[in-house]
Design an enzyme around this catalytic site. Structure first.
Site, PDB file in Angstrom:
ATOM      1  N   SER A 162       8.041  -0.478  -2.007  1.00 50.75           N
ATOM      2  CA  SER A 162       6.092  -0.368  -2.528  1.00 50.75           C
ATOM      3  C   SER A 162       5.947  -1.325  -3.926  1.00 50.75           C
ATOM      4  CB  SER A 162       5.184   0.645  -2.811  1.00 50.75           C
ATOM      5  OG  SER A 162       4.353   0.263  -3.845  1.00 50.75           O
ATOM      6  N   TYR A 180       4.438   8.832  -6.768  1.00 46.52           N
ATOM      7  CA  TYR A 180       4.622   8.127  -5.899  1.00 46.52           C
ATOM      8  C   TYR A 180       5.018   6.644  -6.162  1.00 46.52           C
ATOM      9  CZ  TYR A 180       3.135   4.508  -1.964  1.00 46.52           C
ATOM     10  OH  TYR A 180       3.813   3.606  -0.788  1.00 46.52           O
TER      11      TYR A 180
END
Length: 320
Positions: A214, A227
């Site tokens: 990401s 995350y």
């Protein structure tokens, strides 16, 4: 005249026989958060011998058979394992690779019905697919998944590590369980699947691994310390895996999506959407198919055979 025609047929036959594992395909998404927060959980920064698309080889082989009456050796379709493939980016990747002629194992954690639908769509394209329910953060499940693909098709050529979750909250409020859940699935899961795949690929001296990280792993994001850490870890891990696998012709790359259109982004509301789009230079969301196209290129194209250890952002310019 007869001599010229015969020579032309022979040349065509030789050309097709030399195709081997060549692929003629063209290259063609930030997955939404599990919460209403407008941040980067909506962001999914999710071989020198190349693989062939069966439809391309079939078409040329058929042409030669019709003109010469001789059979052409069959070129096997690449075998691909896609984790977290029942919906979103993973689904788009599985469908893209299935449409390209691959044999696809569709992994899922809980969405069995959705995974079966993906499998049926691949078969409708003329491809082959099987589903496998399993938690990629568990070593036994990963070993069983790889064994399922090998039992069905004899090998594994490509692995796409897409499975991931978010457990978003500010750092000062984050529970250790929220940290552990995200690290276990998003990072340890990638480690386990890559390790298992590498053992198989090293023996055949060929393979491609694409890990979905990401943009958050590159630039961070408020409320996503777990995350961001996991996705940054995936990037560093992949670079090391690429160095270790290079001598055995194993390519390892990372795809880092930004905001990708989904059911969640559709529910954000007009004001929130304006704020999000204002952070994207291109001024729009990406589509799951955007990510799938890049993954397909890295997984199958001969033009990607010299690419390894790279992290590709596909984010509309957020990380510029």
């Amino acid at each position: 005249m007869a001599t010229t025609v015969a020579a032309t047929k022979l040349t065509s036959l030789k050309a097709v026989k030399k195709l081997g594992f060549r692929e003629i395909r063209q290259v063609r998404q930030w997955s939404p958060l599990q919460s209403a927060m407008p941040h980067f959980g909506m962001l999914r920064c999710g071989s020198r011998q190349s693989f062939a698309t069966s439809t391309v080889v079939k078409a040329q082989a058929t042409a030669v058979e019709q003109s010469t009456g001789e059979a052409v050796p069959k070129v096997e379709s690449p075998v691909v394992v896609v984790t977290g493939a029942s919906r979103g980016i993973g689904k788009a990747i599985a469908l893209s690779l299935g449409k390209a002629g691959c044999k696809v194992l569709v992994n899922y954690a809980r969405s069995a019905k959705e995974a079966e639908e993906v499998s049926k769509q691949i078969e409708a394209y003329g491809g082959q697919a099987i589903t496998f329910g399993g938690d990629v953060s568990k070593e036994a499940d990963v070993e069983a998944m790889m064994k399922t693909a090998i039992d069905a098709w004899g090998t594994i050529d490509v692995v796409v590590n897409n499975a991931g979750i978010t457990r978003d909250t500010l750092l000062i409020r984050m529970k250790k369980s929220q940290w552990d859940e995200v690290i276990d699935l998003n990072l340890t899961g990638v480690f386990l699947c890559t390790q298992a795949a590498t053992k198989i690929m090293m023996k055949k001296r060929k393979g491609r691994i694409i890990n979905i990280a990401s943009v958050v792993g590159l630039i961070g994001n408020i409320g996503q310390a777990n995350y961001a850490a996991a996705k940054a870890g995936v990037i560093g891990f992949s670079k090391t895996a690429a160095r270790e696998g290079a001598s055995r012709n194993i390519n390892v790359n990372v795809v880092c999506p930004g905001f990708i259109a989904s059911d969640m982004t559709a529910k954000l509301g007009e004001d929130m959407e304006k704020k999000i789009l204002g952070t994207i230079p291109l001024g729009r969301y990406g589509q799951p198919e955007d990510v799938a196209g890049l993954v397909e290129f890295l997984a199958l194209s001969p033009a990607a055979s010299y690419i390894t250890g790279q992290a590709f952002t596909i984010d509309g310019g957020i990380a510029i």
